[in-house]
Design a protein around this motif. Structure first.
Motif, PDB file in Angstrom:
ATOM      1  N   VAL A   1     -36.298  18.589  20.449  1.00 44.90           N
ATOM      2  CA  VAL A   1     -36.234  17.795  19.229  1.00 44.90           C
ATOM      3  C   VAL A   1     -36.811  18.547  18.044  1.00 44.90           C
ATOM      4  N   THR A   2     -37.876  19.296  18.256  1.00 49.18           N
ATOM      5  CA  THR A   2     -38.557  19.962  17.144  1.00 49.18           C
ATOM      6  C   THR A   2     -38.331  21.474  17.192  1.00 49.18           C
ATOM      7  N   ASN A   3     -39.266  22.227  17.793  1.00 48.75           N
ATOM      8  CA  ASN A   3     -39.125  23.678  17.889  1.00 48.75           C
ATOM      9  C   ASN A   3     -40.056  24.205  18.963  1.00 48.75           C
ATOM     10  N   ASP A   4     -39.975  25.523  19.213  1.00 48.61           N
ATOM     11  CA  ASP A   4     -40.731  26.110  20.318  1.00 48.61           C
ATOM     12  C   ASP A   4     -42.243  26.036  20.119  1.00 48.61           C
ATOM     13  N   ASN A   5     -42.691  25.829  18.890  1.00 45.04           N
ATOM     14  CA  ASN A   5     -44.130  25.773  18.636  1.00 45.04           C
ATOM     15  C   ASN A   5     -44.790  24.552  19.265  1.00 45.04           C
ATOM     16  N   ILE A   6     -43.993  23.564  19.655  1.00 48.82           N
ATOM     17  CA  ILE A   6     -44.555  22.355  20.238  1.00 48.82           C
ATOM     18  C   ILE A   6     -44.990  22.597  21.684  1.00 48.82           C
ATOM     19  N   ARG A   7     -44.514  23.690  22.273  1.00 51.66           N
ATOM     20  CA  ARG A   7     -44.871  23.999  23.660  1.00 51.66           C
ATOM     21  C   ARG A   7     -46.183  24.771  23.702  1.00 51.66           C
ATOM     22  N   PRO A   8     -46.955  24.614  24.778  1.00 50.84           N
ATOM     23  CA  PRO A   8     -48.167  25.429  24.917  1.00 50.84           C
ATOM     24  C   PRO A   8     -47.798  26.911  24.958  1.00 50.84           C
ATOM     25  N   TYR A   9     -48.583  27.716  24.284  1.00 50.76           N
ATOM     26  CA  TYR A   9     -48.314  29.162  24.267  1.00 50.76           C
ATOM     27  C   TYR A   9     -48.684  29.749  25.627  1.00 50.76           C
ATOM     28  N   ARG A  10     -47.734  30.440  26.255  1.00 50.76           N
ATOM     29  CA  ARG A  10     -47.906  30.900  27.625  1.00 50.76           C
ATOM     30  C   ARG A  10     -48.268  32.387  27.730  1.00 50.76           C
ATOM     31  N   ALA A  11     -48.354  33.084  26.663  1.00 45.42           N
ATOM     32  CA  ALA A  11     -48.730  34.506  26.622  1.00 45.42           C
ATOM     33  C   ALA A  11     -47.561  35.409  26.996  1.00 45.42           C
ATOM     34  N   ARG A  12     -47.437  36.489  26.267  1.00 45.92           N
ATOM     35  CA  ARG A  12     -46.435  37.504  26.567  1.00 45.92           C
ATOM     36  C   ARG A  12     -46.951  38.371  27.719  1.00 45.92           C
ATOM     37  N   PRO A  13     -46.065  38.962  28.521  1.00 41.83           N
ATOM     38  CA  PRO A  13     -46.514  39.747  29.679  1.00 41.83           C
ATOM     39  C   PRO A  13     -47.542  40.819  29.340  1.00 41.83           C
ATOM     40  N   PHE A  14     -47.329  41.532  28.242  1.00 42.17           N
ATOM     41  CA  PHE A  14     -48.279  42.601  27.917  1.00 42.17           C
ATOM     42  C   PHE A  14     -49.632  42.045  27.469  1.00 42.17           C
ATOM     43  N   GLU A  15     -49.650  40.828  26.908  1.00 38.96           N
ATOM     44  CA  GLU A  15     -50.924  40.196  26.552  1.00 38.96           C
ATOM     45  C   GLU A  15     -51.709  39.824  27.804  1.00 38.96           C
ATOM     46  N   VAL A  16     -50.999  39.344  28.812  1.00 41.82           N
ATOM     47  CA  VAL A  16     -51.656  38.990  30.072  1.00 41.82           C
ATOM     48  C   VAL A  16     -52.309  40.218  30.693  1.00 41.82           C
ATOM     49  N   LEU A  17     -51.566  41.317  30.774  1.00 44.20           N
ATOM     50  CA  LEU A  17     -52.101  42.532  31.379  1.00 44.20           C
ATOM     51  C   LEU A  17     -53.226  43.120  30.532  1.00 44.20           C
TER      52      LEU A  17
END
Length: 465
Positions: A104-120
């Motif tokens: 309904v809105t946009n992707d910002n409404i979802r919890p940020y899950r981290a990019r793979p390189f951020e996780v590592l």
């Protein structure tokens, strides 16, 4: 009933979440420049909810963990990265519960899950934090957690690879410190493969240490399966093993890119094709391309005009890009690049943009259909009122679409590392941060670094301004 529907529409428009990413960098970058790491930490704490919010909880702890790490407050950094790890693990194991709202809105409404390189990267920093406070067991725990995360994230599909040579190499060093030579050899081998598959050319010094370690462990045959040419001699790595002590300098150079918006527009024919046009942010050239358009319920064979924004890498001016290290006034070495966050982000966006584009365009079409139906359902018969209402709905639903620009704000642009064999005792280490043309932009004098017998002493230099 019409009033209730109209109220719901207007409420949705008014509640469209502001893109916190648009202001986060502009708010914090000047503070970092003027007040340093601790001043930036204080600013974040004062405006945490406004700058981050619940949906970006991972980024809040990730950014704070980095800033505390740079400030040398490793215990505080550990606590924040522990929170970031927990958030990441919780989101990784749970299904996406916010997809309906995101449609309904946009992707910002979802919890940020981290990019793979951020996780590592999170695990890299956490390992270094534990080493800084002398907790080798804690570092080993993080190494093993990093291995689990790396295996879960790893994928190799043409040019798409999620692995990290520097993390594997750092893991090998930690295993060596713990006397776990077999695990160190395995980690060195994985480091070599990760560098060969990744976006950073195999550093010469890294390859020397890998060659020396695998040869010593009677695993020289493993080197033959790699693309990099084996070395006949490993003088520096051999000296480090014979002396038993070394100083390892980890330099963070420059500031990683942030994200801006790239606007695309064109036509969408459900189940057929989507033709889009955009302006290249670097060249200014107008480009057009066509991709498959998945079918959308209720769209029929109608043609829809779509317009939406995708994340676009925005490079920042780089004050520091390399380092020069002087030990005891008579030994000068240049740390080599072991990680390139700029390239990591570029590859990550290349991997994800096609999926994001189709998802976003589908969402825009669904909202367009819903908006048309809502306008019909809320007609009052009052021409002027209905006109204003219809314009409000059209403008509001178009403004709901915002690109997800969330990303860690305080990553370096690159990480540079060198290992220096030394005798036990006190040492003076001077590190110069240098710009792209070799000019000195910062000096870091580290006096009386005590290296005990058999110790690997890590030194961190954060030149990320």
């Amino acid at each position: 009933m019409k009033r209730l529907v109209l109220f719901a529409i207007l409420s949705l428009i008014l509640c469209s979440c502001a893109n916190k990413s648009m202001t986060r960098y502009e708010t914090l970058a000047p503070v970092l420049k003027k007040e340093g790491f601790e001043g930036t930490i204080e600013k974040i704490e004062k405006k945490k909810d406004k700058l981050y919010g619940e949906k970006s909880a991972f980024l809040y702890h990730f950014d704070e963990g980095m800033l505390y790490h740079y400030a040398g407050k490793n215990q505080e950094s550990i606590k924040h990265f522990e929170q970031a790890e927990q958030i990441y693990e919780d989101l990784y194991t749970k299904s996406v519960t916010n997809e309906a709202a995101a449609i309904v809105t946009n992707d910002n409404i979802r919890p940020y899950r981290a990019r793979p390189f951020e996780v590592l990267m999170m695990y890299q920093y956490q390992i270094l934090n534990y080493l800084a406070i002398g907790d080798l067991d804690g570092a080993l725990v993080e190494v093993r957690r990093a291995q689990i995360a790396s295996e879960a994230l790893y994928q190799k599909d043409k040019e798409k690879v999620n692995d990290n040579g520097w993390l594997r190499y750092l893991s090998a060093i930690v295993y060596e410190m713990a006397g776990e030579e077999d695990d160190a050899a395995i980690a060195y081998l994985k480091a070599a493969k990760a560098f060969e598959e990744g976006n950073v050319k195999m550093p010469k010094e890294v390859w020397e240490y890998i060659t020396e370690a695998l040869t010593k462990m009677d695993r020289a045959d493993d080197l033959k399966g790699l693309k990099t040419e084996p070395l006949a001699q490993t003088p520096k790595a051999t000296e480090a093993r014979e002396k038993g002590q070394e100083i390892i300098v980890v330099g963070y150079a420059g500031h990683s890119p942030i994200l801006g918006e790239m606007y695309l527009s064109g036509t969408y024919v459900s189940g057929t094709a989507m033709n889009l046009t955009y302006k290249d942010g670097k060249t200014g050239k107008i480009n057009t391309f066509t991709v498959f358009a998945p079918p959308v319920a209720g769209a029929g064979s109608n043609t829809f005009h779509v317009g939406f924004a995708l994340p676009e890498k925005k490079e920042l001016p780089q004050r520091a890009s390399m380092f020069s290290v002087n030990v005891d006034g008579n030994m000068r070495v240049s740390p080599e690049k072991v990680a390139d966050i700029d390239s990591e982000l570029e590859q990550n966006m290349k991997d994800e943009n096609a999926t994001t584009m189709v998802r976003t365009a589908t969402r825009v079409v669904l909202r367009t259909i819903a908006a048309q139906q809502a306008k019909k359902a809320t007609n009052t018969g009052n021409g002027v009122f209905d006109l204003v209402k219809n314009i409000t709905v059209d403008v509001g639903q178009s403004q709901l679409e915002q690109a997800d620009l969330r990303i860690g704000l305080f990553m370096p642009n690159s990480i540079n590392v060198t290992r220096i064999p030394v005798n036990e005792g006190k040492h003076q280490v001077n590190v110069s941060a240098m710009g792209a043309h070799g000019q000195i932009v910062g000096d870091y004098k580290l006096n009386d670094i005590v290296v005990k017998k058999g110790q690997k002493k890590l030194v961190v230099v954060p030149a990320i301004e």
